[in-house]
Design a protein around this motif. Structure first.
Motif, PDB file in Angstrom:
ATOM      1  N   UNK A  45       0.817  -1.212   0.000  1.00 23.62           N
ATOM      2  CA  UNK A  45       0.000   0.000   0.000  1.00 23.62           C
ATOM      3  C   UNK A  45       0.854   1.265   0.000  1.00 23.62           C
ATOM      4  N   UNK A  46       1.923   1.266   0.771  1.00 26.92           N
ATOM      5  CA  UNK A  46       2.733   2.479   0.890  1.00 26.92           C
ATOM      6  C   UNK A  46       3.508   2.766  -0.382  1.00 26.92           C
ATOM      7  N   UNK A  73       3.657  -7.328  -5.503  1.00 23.20           N
ATOM      8  CA  UNK A  73       2.690  -7.215  -6.595  1.00 23.20           C
ATOM      9  C   UNK A  73       1.308  -6.868  -6.072  1.00 23.20           C
ATOM     10  N   UNK A  74       0.476  -6.251  -6.899  1.00 22.57           N
ATOM     11  CA  UNK A  74      -0.890  -5.913  -6.464  1.00 22.57           C
ATOM     12  C   UNK A  74      -1.645  -7.159  -6.036  1.00 22.57           C
ATOM     13  N   UNK A  75      -2.511  -6.980  -5.063  1.00 20.98           N
ATOM     14  CA  UNK A  75      -3.355  -8.073  -4.596  1.00 20.98           C
ATOM     15  C   UNK A  75      -4.765  -7.886  -5.150  1.00 20.98           C
ATOM     16  N   UNK A 106      -6.528  -6.492   7.922  1.00 17.77           N
ATOM     17  CA  UNK A 106      -7.434  -5.470   8.451  1.00 17.77           C
ATOM     18  C   UNK A 106      -6.861  -4.072   8.216  1.00 17.77           C
ATOM     19  N   UNK A 107      -5.572  -3.908   8.474  1.00 15.40           N
ATOM     20  CA  UNK A 107      -4.936  -2.605   8.267  1.00 15.40           C
ATOM     21  C   UNK A 107      -5.030  -2.177   6.806  1.00 15.40           C
ATOM     22  N   UNK A 108      -4.792  -3.106   5.896  1.00 21.11           N
ATOM     23  CA  UNK A 108      -4.792  -2.760   4.478  1.00 21.11           C
ATOM     24  C   UNK A 108      -6.184  -2.368   4.001  1.00 21.11           C
ATOM     25  N   UNK A 109      -7.219  -2.998   4.531  1.00 27.69           N
ATOM     26  CA  UNK A 109      -8.579  -2.591   4.165  1.00 27.69           C
ATOM     27  C   UNK A 109      -8.803  -1.123   4.520  1.00 27.69           C
ATOM     28  N   UNK A 110      -8.413  -0.745   5.729  1.00 26.50           N
ATOM     29  CA  UNK A 110      -8.663   0.627   6.173  1.00 26.50           C
ATOM     30  C   UNK A 110      -7.714   1.623   5.516  1.00 26.50           C
ATOM     31  N   UNK A 111      -6.495   1.222   5.226  1.00 28.69           N
ATOM     32  CA  UNK A 111      -5.565   2.110   4.550  1.00 28.69           C
ATOM     33  C   UNK A 111      -6.021   2.385   3.115  1.00 28.69           C
ATOM     34  N   UNK A 155     -14.012   1.988  -6.607  1.00 24.85           N
ATOM     35  CA  UNK A 155     -12.754   1.233  -6.605  1.00 24.85           C
ATOM     36  C   UNK A 155     -12.986  -0.173  -6.069  1.00 24.85           C
ATOM     37  N   UNK A 156     -13.819  -0.275  -5.031  1.00 24.69           N
ATOM     38  CA  UNK A 156     -14.151  -1.592  -4.478  1.00 24.69           C
ATOM     39  C   UNK A 156     -14.880  -2.435  -5.519  1.00 24.69           C
ATOM     40  N   UNK A 157     -15.844  -1.848  -6.224  1.00 24.30           N
ATOM     41  CA  UNK A 157     -16.581  -2.595  -7.243  1.00 24.30           C
ATOM     42  C   UNK A 157     -15.654  -3.068  -8.354  1.00 24.30           C
ATOM     43  N   UNK A 158     -14.635  -2.250  -8.674  1.00 27.83           N
ATOM     44  CA  UNK A 158     -13.717  -2.597  -9.760  1.00 27.83           C
ATOM     45  C   UNK A 158     -12.891  -3.838  -9.452  1.00 27.83           C
ATOM     46  N   UNK A 159     -12.839  -4.230  -8.182  1.00 26.66           N
ATOM     47  CA  UNK A 159     -12.106  -5.437  -7.822  1.00 26.66           C
ATOM     48  C   UNK A 159     -12.839  -6.699  -8.267  1.00 26.66           C
ATOM     49  N   UNK A 160     -14.120  -6.565  -8.614  1.00 29.37           N
ATOM     50  CA  UNK A 160     -14.885  -7.717  -9.065  1.00 29.37           C
ATOM     51  C   UNK A 160     -15.045  -8.782  -7.994  1.00 29.37           C
ATOM     52  N   UNK A 161     -15.336  -8.349  -6.778  1.00 26.99           N
ATOM     53  CA  UNK A 161     -15.410  -9.275  -5.647  1.00 26.99           C
ATOM     54  C   UNK A 161     -16.624 -10.187  -5.726  1.00 26.99           C
ATOM     55  N   UNK A 162     -16.447 -11.402  -5.240  1.00 23.74           N
ATOM     56  CA  UNK A 162     -17.578 -12.291  -5.027  1.00 23.74           C
ATOM     57  C   UNK A 162     -18.414 -11.750  -3.870  1.00 23.74           C
ATOM     58  N   UNK A 163     -19.652 -12.217  -3.774  1.00 24.37           N
ATOM     59  CA  UNK A 163     -20.525 -11.698  -2.718  1.00 24.37           C
ATOM     60  C   UNK A 163     -19.952 -11.982  -1.327  1.00 24.37           C
ATOM     61  N   UNK A 164     -19.335 -13.133  -1.159  1.00 27.25           N
ATOM     62  CA  UNK A 164     -18.736 -13.445   0.147  1.00 27.25           C
ATOM     63  C   UNK A 164     -17.615 -12.468   0.476  1.00 27.25           C
ATOM     64  N   UNK A 165     -16.891 -12.017  -0.546  1.00 26.70           N
ATOM     65  CA  UNK A 165     -15.822 -11.051  -0.331  1.00 26.70           C
ATOM     66  C   UNK A 165     -16.390  -9.675   0.009  1.00 26.70           C
TER      67      UNK A 165
END
Length: 230
Positions: free
Chosen positions: A44-45, A113-115, A121-126, A175-185
């Motif tokens: 992230x940094x 590399x990008x995830x 938890x920290x990365x979600x909030x960052x 940006x979150x939607x662009x990740x193409x997350x499954x519903x569980x994610x």
């Protein structure tokens, strides 16, 4: 007396960011590789504040080489390293290890590399700070006592937050939607970001976030109109 914020940031501000990345994560770094928490911090940094990496390396190394003495402990003018599951005698060596990994990442250009999605938890909030503020502040377990329903909470956020922040929230949602997350994610995302109540009945977490993005982003700026005689 406790240290003033400016002095704290100068000495420990970025060190605190690194240590905060270990909340809920093991200090499992080895000389061969950084652990998941430090990898998330680096990823992230590098993307958001690459200049801060050298500050983190310096603050970690300085703290490890000059731990607070009795006077600073008594005055409270030091950074208290939280419990990360390591014996106290190993903390200094671990801080040096983190500094070494950060230095190697800078000097050798080793960028994680990008995830597909945040991994800690920290990365979600960052990565999604305003979304975390929105979900944790307006949809905590106290939400049913403060608002009639989810829509009321959303309207309260829109009416009280600065428009710069509401625009930032919409951007983070997309940006979150662009990740193409499954519903569980998506369900994991809202939980990690502080939502403590269920979405409205008949909505999944992802569908409700899409509705929020539409409603929060639906405001229109009010522009003055020149007089016809002007």
């Amino acid at each position: 007396m406790s240290m003033k914020p400016l002095e704290f940031d100068r000495r420990y501000g970025e060190l605190d960011q690194v240590i905060s990345a270990y909340v809920g994560q093991p200090a499992d770094d080895t000389p061969e590789r950084p652990g998941q928490a430090l990898t998330a911090y680096l990823r992230h940094t590098w993307h958001s504040r690459p200049w801060a990496l050298s500050i983190a390396e310096q603050q970690l190394r300085t703290y490890a080489q000059n731990p607070p003495g009795r006077l600073r402990l008594r005055l409270g003018e030091f950074y208290p390293v939280p419990d990360i599951g390591l014996p106290e005698a190993e903390i200094q060596q671990w801080l040096v290890l983190l500094a070494d990994h950060i230095r190697r990442s800078i000097e050798e250009g080793e960028v994680p590399p990008p995830a597909a999605m945040p991994e800690t938890h920290w990365e979600w909030h960052a990565r999604f700070p305003e979304l975390g503020q929105f979900l944790g502040g307006w949809f905590s377990q106290d939400m049913p006592d403060e608002f009639a329903d989810h829509d009321s909470a959303v309207r309260d956020y829109v009416s009280t937050a600065d428009r710069t922040l509401t625009a930032r929230l919409v951007g983070e949602l997309h940006e979150l939607f662009a990740l193409g997350l499954e519903e569980s994610d998506c369900a994991l995302a809202v939980s990690e970001l502080g939502m403590e109540v269920e979405p409205p009945t008949s909505y999944t977490a992802g569908a409700w976030l899409a509705l929020v993005a539409d409603r929060v982003g639906g405001f229109r700026a009010e522009y003055g109109h020149p007089d016809a005689d002007g």
